[in-house]
Design a protein around this motif. Structure first.
Motif, PDB file in Angstrom:
ATOM      1  N   THR A  96       0.847  -1.187   0.000  1.00  0.00           N
ATOM      2  CA  THR A  96       0.000   0.000   0.000  1.00  0.00           C
ATOM      3  C   THR A  96       0.882   1.235   0.000  1.00  0.00           C
ATOM      4  N   SER A 109      -3.495   0.245  -3.146  1.00  0.00           N
ATOM      5  CA  SER A 109      -3.290  -0.907  -2.271  1.00  0.00           C
ATOM      6  C   SER A 109      -3.532  -2.160  -3.096  1.00  0.00           C
ATOM      7  N   VAL A 119     -10.695  -2.066  -8.178  1.00  0.00           N
ATOM      8  CA  VAL A 119     -11.552  -0.986  -7.715  1.00  0.00           C
ATOM      9  C   VAL A 119     -10.824   0.302  -8.093  1.00  0.00           C
ATOM     10  N   GLU A 121     -11.252   4.338  -8.319  1.00  0.00           N
ATOM     11  CA  GLU A 121     -12.047   5.507  -7.954  1.00  0.00           C
ATOM     12  C   GLU A 121     -11.254   6.766  -8.266  1.00  0.00           C
ATOM     13  N   GLU A 138      -7.643   3.741 -16.304  1.00  0.00           N
ATOM     14  CA  GLU A 138      -8.380   2.625 -15.698  1.00  0.00           C
ATOM     15  C   GLU A 138      -8.230   1.357 -16.528  1.00  0.00           C
ATOM     16  N   SER A 145      -4.219  -5.940 -13.607  1.00  0.00           N
ATOM     17  CA  SER A 145      -4.850  -6.705 -12.538  1.00  0.00           C
ATOM     18  C   SER A 145      -5.306  -8.078 -13.006  1.00  0.00           C
ATOM     19  N   THR A 151      -5.409  -8.296  -6.835  1.00  0.00           N
ATOM     20  CA  THR A 151      -6.489  -7.466  -6.326  1.00  0.00           C
ATOM     21  C   THR A 151      -5.908  -6.062  -6.175  1.00  0.00           C
ATOM     22  N   HIS A 153      -6.650  -1.864  -5.678  1.00  0.00           N
ATOM     23  CA  HIS A 153      -7.496  -0.720  -5.332  1.00  0.00           C
ATOM     24  C   HIS A 153      -6.741   0.556  -5.650  1.00  0.00           C
ATOM     25  N   ARG A 155      -7.317   4.706  -5.573  1.00  0.00           N
ATOM     26  CA  ARG A 155      -8.223   5.761  -5.137  1.00  0.00           C
ATOM     27  C   ARG A 155      -7.502   7.108  -5.221  1.00  0.00           C
TER      28      ARG A 155
END
Length: 197
Positions: A96, A109, A119, A121, A138, A145, A151, A153, A155
């Motif tokens: 992270t 992360s 994910v 954002e 994205e 990924s 996995t 994330h 943000r």
């Protein structure tokens, strides 16, 4: 500790021809030529801040647009990463990073879990930076990924300048990935109670 954690892949399609090599135990050296200046910049700083040695050479159908080149580099990077990790023994697995870039702040992360999930954002004020469409940020991370089995994330916590926002994301990804692929001598086998990743 596992030695020689590096891999290369050459992938030719009717849309892109890509040669990519990655050394997980590098010094942050890079040679990147995708034909998209801003994307080159992002991949270079990703490598530098993750202490990854990265070589990328691409000939893509940029006369159409930049989509195939960016997405396909993500696919190949993910595949090379998975290959270089091998049996994943001894890796920390999780990483992270929070990275500021002037007014922008990004958090990435990730878990090298063999469970691909993204994910994402982030919303960017501009449609393009240089010759790169910002919607492809994205797409790039989704491709990485899925093919690497990560996995992930992403943000964007703050930002106004699109260049700064995307740069913070790529730097954070590089740092988080560098942490996750690092090895810890205390880890026997893989970092999982299942005995496999």
């Amino acid at each position: 500790m596992t030695q020689n954690r590096q891999a290369s892949i050459k992938r030719d399609t009717l849309e892109t021809q890509i040669e990519l090599s990655l050394n997980l135990d590098g010094e942050g050296r890079y040679e990147v030529e995708t034909g998209i200046g801003f994307f080159d910049h992002m991949l270079s700083l990703m490598a530098r801040h993750g202490f990854l040695d990265l070589n990328v050479e691409v000939k893509g159908d940029l006369e159409i647009d930049d989509h195939h080149t960016v997405e396909d580099v993500g696919i190949v990077l993910g595949a090379v990463l998975k290959k270089a990790l091998g049996d994943k023994k001894g890796i920390v697995r999780y990483g992270t990073a929070f990275v500021p870039m002037d007014e922008s702040l990004a958090m990435v992360s990730l878990d090298i879990s063999n469970r691909p999930f993204l994910v994402f954002e982030a919303a960017f004020p501009r449609e393009k930076v240089g010759e790169m469409a910002t919607e492809l940020v994205e797409e790039f991370f989704r491709a990485v990924s899925v093919t690497a089995g990560i996995t992930l994330h992403v943000r964007l916590m703050s930002g106004k300048n699109t260049h700064h926002m995307i740069e913070a994301i790529f730097k954070a990804f590089g740092r988080a990935l560098g942490i996750a692929v690092s090895q810890d001598p205390r880890i026997e086998g893989v970092m999982s109670t299942k005995g496999m990743l």
